[in-house]
Design an enzyme around this catalytic site. Sequence first.
Site, short mmCIF file in Angstrom:
data_model
loop_
_atom_site.label_atom_id
_atom_site.label_comp_id
_atom_site.label_asym_id
_atom_site.label_seq_id
_atom_site.Cartn_x
_atom_site.Cartn_y
_atom_site.Cartn_z
N LYS A 83 43.18 49.30 31.74
CA LYS A 83 41.84 48.90 32.16
C LYS A 83 40.93 50.09 31.84
CE LYS A 83 39.40 47.10 36.28
NZ LYS A 83 39.57 46.77 37.72
N SER A 127 38.00 42.20 38.78
CA SER A 127 37.39 42.90 37.67
C SER A 127 38.36 43.26 36.55
CB SER A 127 36.75 44.20 38.18
OG SER A 127 37.74 45.06 38.71
N SER A 166 40.93 42.72 42.63
CA SER A 166 40.64 42.82 41.20
C SER A 166 41.85 42.79 40.27
CB SER A 166 39.84 44.10 40.92
OG SER A 166 38.48 43.89 41.23
#
Lengths: 96, 484, 474
Positions: free
Chosen positions: C66, C141, C165
């Site tokens: 990420k 996210s 997330s």
Amino acid sequence: MNSSAEINIEYVARLARLALTATEQAKLSQQLGDILHYVDKLKQVEVAGIEPMAHGSPVFNVWAADVVVAGLSVEEALRNAPEQRADSIVVPKVVE
Amino acid sequence: MNYEAVIGLEVHVQLKTASKMFTRVAAGYGAPPNTLTDPVVLALPGALPVLNKEALDKIIKAGLMLGCTIAPVCKWDRKNYFYPDSPKNYQISQYDQPICLAGSVEIELPGEARNIMGEHKQIPLTRIHLEEDVGKLTHEVHDSLVDYNRAGTPLMEIVSEPAMHSAEEAFAFLTSLRMTMVQGGISDCDMEKGQLRCDANISIRPIGQTKLGVKVELKNLNSISYVRDGIALEIRRQTAVLTGGGSIVQETRQYDGEAGTSVAMRSKEMAHDYRYFPDPDLLPVQVDAAWRATIQATIPELPYARQRRFITQYQLPYTITAVLVPERALADFFEEVAQLCGHPQAVANWLVNDLRRELAAGGIALAVSKLRPAHLAALVNLVEQGEISMTAAKEVFNDMFQTGEAPAVIVMRKNLKQSTDSGALEQWVQAAIVANPKAVAEFLAGKEQAINAVKGAVMKASQGKANPRLVDELVRRQLLAGKS
Amino acid sequence: MLAAKSISASELMQAFVARTTAVEGRVHAFNSRDEVGALGLAAASDARRAAGQARGPLDGIPIGFKDVIAVEGQPLTASSKMLANFISPYDATVTTKLKAAGAIPWGRLNLDEFAMGSSTENSAFGATANPWDLTRVPGGSSGGSAAAVAAGEMPGALGSDTGGSIRQPAAFCGLVGLKPTYGLVSRYGLAAFASSLDQIGTLTRTVGDAAQLLQVVAGHDSRDSTSLSTVIPDYSAALQKKSRPWRIGVPKEFFGLGLDAEIGAAVQQALAFYRSAGAEITEVSLPLTAEYAIAVYYLIATAEASSNLARYDGIRYGHRTHSATDAISIYAQSRAEGFGEEVKRRIILGTHVLSSGYYDAYYLRAQKVRTLIRGEFMRVFQDCDVLLSPTTPTAAFKLGEKSSDPLAMYLNDIYTIGVNLAGLPGISLPCGFTAGGLPIGLQIIGQPFGEAEMLTIAHTYEQGHSWHTKYPNL
């Protein structure tokens, strides 16, 4: 106490160093007003005598010994700098 | 109307640690710009703080030396504000749970004369907390340059109560605080290097009034004399304003020590709203009795207590103690030598006069000098036992300071041993009496100092090696014998 | 697979590069990737294996990051214009550990800017699509991480979970998403959103892969004060262990109004599976969590974020405006230009709730209610080993569907947020599909440092089902 749904966007934006347009301010006032209205429900909870939880876990005394570890070179330190001179970060003139 | 000043000080002291407050990159002064950084110092994405244990030990030590209460639990808060010298745009500090509370600094005010101890009093402290220093801005013509070497250095903020009433008291406060911190090994407190910095809150009020007047914050007091001069100036300024019918504006003023003036700083854009909250990245610290005791065991005697002890225990004059005590190494050296030879006043004289002169001349610190306590003790003994003259002793001292050799070795090498051979002495005394009839006559007529001419002749004959006390004794005996 | 030498690391890496090239135009899971570097590391891995020096099961396996987790020499953008050109000069601790295990950092994966969002629509570099339905969001996210694994661009990825997330995108993309106990995995090198809630975790196709990845990244780190010293068990070995009949708690509030019927039914079937496997199923109640967790979360997370994101000012790095000339406006202007709308909204909210006069009413009160919420979970755990619930109230929603209503978006996190507030581990695993073919996620919540048991329970379900073997048609 302050009425919690009120938010002085201009003041807060200045504190947060965010330049907002009038349109953004109006939109945020409305959206944040809704959110603040929603979180107002916390007032219903009885919290007398409850300790606030400021950390993810209740631990104390975490530290390291005072032993030096190598850091970044000047080149690495300034690699992402928008503006630099004389191995220093350049910023607009600061007046005190 | 007569006014009384009310002064509180906020003193920032950098702690002497190898690494920074919240990361282990080296801390230090004078390195080339931006060479003491790492992801934490620069607040790069993802960097996290980790406490420096040594900084905690040092502030606890400072607190214990100043008689503070060490909080059983203290925590870390973020003070949020934007400034180019603050990499995270928040400073990690301690807001409502500082590590040290209360305590006091003992100060000494100027005495009636240089050789008379002045009045002592305790100036109470509000708190001491630990935080991190910011970077350094250099203002150029069109812009400013930022160097983050200083950013993250452990910084102790000592806040006094508004309990001082003159520039002299503030000066004495800072002098005493610096002496204590240096002697505790907590900081070098070099104001030129920014290791000790002072801001003052000053107000004045009519004498007898209990309500405080409007407070002005005075900044940039970056030498100890600036603290005294700047505060004195501010008191005069406020007095003139009030006397002239004006009123004091709450503001921050910047002192200019060179010009001896102060100017109001550009007022901040808005009132401070630092949005303090507990730093979720740092866990609280619990200080238990065992930890306190460990630190307590490392604390040296406080300077003023030591000074009082020197006066009573060693019968030293105030002026001598006032030189010895502020320098811990010198005072330690004194005690070591005094224990070894038992002539404290003589030892103190050697240190305060001769040793300090030589150190200053050589520009070196006592710690690196070649002089050994045992050697100085031996020298004092040689003099006290009449083995060498004072003149010779001075020579031995200088030699010892240069070479680090033992005094006995130097005395031998330089053939400085005092003559105590009374046979030779008797002859020199006889000869001197014969050679100085006028002086002899005058002495016998009652002119005491005339004896010096005879004694001088004996010393000359002995090439300075005769023991002066013995010479005096023999000359008097022979003269008085001749008289009868 | 690599250990058996049926395929080389280089061949595997080439396959993922090819797959990525083929599908990335539709999915847009990556912000950037270094194919040459990755292939070089694969070759090095093959050399190690040939020399008999392979570093373990992850040697030669590509793992996605990420784009908030630092990898030295690679961009770290947080999907923000603010950091569009930022190159990290250091490795996060998880990166150091993965590199040491021989894993190959493969790509910088898209997210909601600074991990603020539940759809990956709040990215300065464009939204990511859900591989199961390109008109829908992958969740957020960590949407890029989830979409990349679901689309077969990599076998596993790291994400971060502040309020769901990892688990919510895992649910939306039919993956296993693991959020460890707060303090199990170092946060050093994770660009912070909300420090007391953030935790790095994994997105994988199977529970077994999650266990292997967690094994490498878990453990105490002296660079993260909140990382805890605890014995790290052998998670993969734990999967095979037979433990006593599990006591599974089912929070009744998590099955109430707003829960999509298909999802409710899928979770009920999972419960039936566990019951038939001998588990003791008990209904439990988390009334405070259900009612107040979202309010508490949005106060605490935004307050911390407002301070954490203050460092992005265009001074030392990051976007600096060209239109400011003085030291005050350079901040306000650079930040206005560098941050997107959701980030601004949360900074403003967080600044407000910490500001003078509001702190006690908002932040302090939220922290106290957080204490109560943690206490509520701990009480329930006196009688249960794990809790079981849906991960999300609905399956993946349409791109653009909720982006105009922030509060509606926030309410989507209702089942996942309590876990972060209480610092617990949680996992989402696939438990079916909607009639429309969208994956459904089952959430298992463990006790503090109860990852091994939580993974074992998840693994047992996975062994009895085949959801994890299904691939989207791309």
